[in-house]
Design an enzyme around this catalytic site. Structure first.
Site, mmCIF file in Angstrom:
data_model
loop_
_atom_site.group_PDB
_atom_site.id
_atom_site.type_symbol
_atom_site.label_atom_id
_atom_site.label_comp_id
_atom_site.label_asym_id
_atom_site.label_seq_id
_atom_site.Cartn_x
_atom_site.Cartn_y
_atom_site.Cartn_z
ATOM 1 N N PRO A 112 26.944 60.275 -22.943
ATOM 2 C CA PRO A 112 28.127 59.480 -22.346
ATOM 3 C C PRO A 112 27.932 58.655 -21.025
ATOM 4 O O PRO A 112 28.325 57.631 -20.969
ATOM 5 C CB PRO A 112 28.934 60.890 -21.837
ATOM 6 C CG PRO A 112 28.422 61.993 -22.610
ATOM 7 C CD PRO A 112 27.105 61.716 -23.199
ATOM 8 N N LYS A 159 25.597 43.888 -22.032
ATOM 9 C CA LYS A 159 26.661 44.626 -22.402
ATOM 10 C C LYS A 159 28.014 44.908 -21.280
ATOM 11 O O LYS A 159 29.332 44.375 -21.617
ATOM 12 C CB LYS A 159 26.357 46.111 -22.836
ATOM 13 C CG LYS A 159 27.409 47.074 -22.571
ATOM 14 C CD LYS A 159 28.102 47.312 -24.162
ATOM 15 C CE LYS A 159 29.275 48.278 -23.937
ATOM 16 N NZ LYS A 159 29.741 48.496 -25.223
HETATM 17 P P1 NAD Z 1 31.131 61.117 -26.993
HETATM 18 O O1 NAD Z 1 31.633 61.845 -25.717
HETATM 19 O O2 NAD Z 1 32.079 61.404 -28.332
HETATM 20 O O3 NAD Z 1 29.724 61.695 -27.706
HETATM 21 C C1 NAD Z 1 28.644 62.010 -26.743
HETATM 22 C C2 NAD Z 1 28.147 63.001 -27.097
HETATM 23 O O4 NAD Z 1 27.012 63.480 -26.298
HETATM 24 C C3 NAD Z 1 29.109 64.471 -27.212
HETATM 25 O O5 NAD Z 1 28.715 64.956 -28.710
HETATM 26 C C4 NAD Z 1 28.138 65.372 -26.245
HETATM 27 O O6 NAD Z 1 28.360 66.690 -26.632
HETATM 28 C C5 NAD Z 1 26.821 64.947 -26.257
HETATM 29 N N1 NAD Z 1 25.979 65.511 -25.003
HETATM 30 C C6 NAD Z 1 26.275 65.119 -23.776
HETATM 31 N N2 NAD Z 1 25.467 65.826 -22.881
HETATM 32 C C7 NAD Z 1 24.222 66.183 -23.854
HETATM 33 C C8 NAD Z 1 22.975 66.641 -23.691
HETATM 34 N N3 NAD Z 1 22.525 66.834 -22.574
HETATM 35 N N4 NAD Z 1 22.229 66.914 -24.699
HETATM 36 C C9 NAD Z 1 22.664 66.759 -26.004
HETATM 37 N N5 NAD Z 1 24.314 66.163 -26.349
HETATM 38 C C10 NAD Z 1 24.838 65.822 -25.234
HETATM 39 O O7 NAD Z 1 30.919 59.678 -26.821
HETATM 40 P P2 NAD Z 1 30.886 58.329 -27.764
HETATM 41 O O8 NAD Z 1 32.284 57.780 -27.906
HETATM 42 O O9 NAD Z 1 30.070 58.650 -28.851
HETATM 43 O O10 NAD Z 1 30.089 57.392 -26.748
HETATM 44 C C11 NAD Z 1 28.779 57.416 -26.399
HETATM 45 C C12 NAD Z 1 28.099 56.210 -25.630
HETATM 46 O O11 NAD Z 1 28.493 55.026 -26.583
HETATM 47 C C13 NAD Z 1 28.777 56.007 -24.278
HETATM 48 O O12 NAD Z 1 27.827 55.600 -23.418
HETATM 49 C C14 NAD Z 1 30.051 55.065 -24.587
HETATM 50 O O13 NAD Z 1 30.042 54.185 -23.251
HETATM 51 C C15 NAD Z 1 29.203 54.283 -25.725
HETATM 52 N N6 NAD Z 1 30.414 53.440 -26.574
HETATM 53 C C16 NAD Z 1 31.285 54.076 -27.012
HETATM 54 C C17 NAD Z 1 32.068 53.234 -27.990
HETATM 55 C C18 NAD Z 1 33.257 53.929 -28.629
HETATM 56 O O14 NAD Z 1 34.163 53.056 -29.122
HETATM 57 N N7 NAD Z 1 33.559 55.463 -28.476
HETATM 58 C C19 NAD Z 1 31.844 51.740 -28.068
HETATM 59 C C20 NAD Z 1 30.606 51.262 -27.300
HETATM 60 C C21 NAD Z 1 29.829 52.121 -26.731
#
Ligand code: NAD
Length: 298
Positions: free
Chosen positions: A66, A169
């Protein structure tokens, strides 16, 4: 084929890890969420008991977490102590430039190669292997990272040294946030002035007001190509994530004394939209607040 550790199997990471499996890699995956891990197991990942275990005895480790604090602690506490020297580290999360540079410097000091490789494209692009990666790191690290990232995306671009991927980004998304607000304001004004929205779209899309927000992601339903506006502003790119990226851009601007008045205005408007209960609404839904259909929270 490579052995790859993958940490963070959420909305984005889940699909990305499965694309590495489909490409024939052995993927050792971990997420704190058991549901996310179970989905990855169904897709062919081997599930590890910790991030450290996922990063033991692999050629490369991908993280998709995250925020900066998660990335800093997962690398310091789990991956650095467990990984073999020489392992390639790829952080695809969107985080602040300062943390990206600090973690990369730490990685190099410990004998690893590391790239920051944040993505453009949402959950559908993550599932379909159609992401765009903006990569920061040395030429050597980029050369090793490119074939792995290429299995998860349609474009892999070397932006510069460590942190350059994150910088690219947030600058890109600062354009997007400001541009979407400008597009929404203009559409709302056009409607109040009695213009037919389709006619205005036809004109602006061929005139100097043309932008990606207008012609690829039009915030009005029934105008332009299919977009979240046609689905009640569901799916797409959540306003909370746009706000996150704008906050990262504001922090980065402050760190180098850059003047970003439009970016700051976009941040304040998305903050108001999120505060009014629209964190999960697609970011183009901010048109409802700008045209007076939704209350503005302060
Ligand atoms: P999400 O919250 O769905 O997924 C994050 C995952 O990380 C969760 O499953 C959580 O359980 C896991 N996690 C957290 N701490 C952890 C740890 N210590 N060990 C292991 N797992 C851990 O978020 P997302 O939407 O998949 O986004 C991830 C990244 O991508 C973010 O930085 C976000 O800004 C970026 N991003 C997201 C999008 C989008 O459309 N969702 C688009 C571009 C970029």
């Amino acid at each position: 084929m490579a052995r790859i550790g993958f940490v963070g199997l959420g909305n984005m990471g889940g699909g990305m890890a499965l694309n590495l499996v489909k490409a024939g890699h052995d993927v050792f995956a971990f997420d704190l969420s058991e549901a996310a891990a179970a989905k990855a197991r169904e897709g062919g990942c081997k599930i590890a008991a910790s991030a450290g275990e996922a990063g033991t005895d692999v050629d490369a480790i991908v993280t998709m977490l995250p925020a900066g604090k998660h990335v800093a602690s997962v690398y310091a506490e789990q991956i650095f102590p467990a990984a073999k020297p020489g392992t390639l580290l790829l952080d695809c999360s969107t985080i602040d430039v300062a943390t990206a540079r600090a973690v990369a410097a730490d990685a190099v000091a410990k004998g690893f190669e590391m790239v920051d490789a944040p993505v453009s494209g949402g959950i559908a692009a993550a599932n379909n292997g159609a992401l765009t990666f903006m990569v920061g790191g040395t030429d050597e690290a980029f050369a090793r990272a490119e074939p792995i990232l290429g299995k998860m995306g349609k474009a892999v671009i070397h932006a510069g040294d460590a942190g350059a991927g994150q910088a690219a980004k947030i600058c890109n998304n600062m354009i997007l946030g400001s541009q979407m607000i400008a597009t929404c304001e203009a559409l709302a004004l056009a409607l109040r002035l009695g213009l037919d929205p389709q006619k205005f779209y036809d004109i602006a899309s061929k005139a100097s007001g043309q932008s990606w927000s207008l012609t690829s992601y039009c915030p009005l339903p029934g105008v332009g190509p299919q977009s979240p506006a046609d689905r009640g502003y569901e799916g797409g790119f959540a306003s909370a994530l746009m706000l996150k990226d704008l906050k990262l851009a504001m922090g980065a601007a402050q760190s180098v004394d850059a003047s970003v008045p439009m970016g700051a205005a976009a941040e304040a408007l998305f903050q108001a939209f999120v505060n009014s209960g629209h964190a999960a609404t697609d970011f183009s839904g901010i048109i409802g607040m700008l045209n007076g259909e939704l209350p503005v929270a302060h």
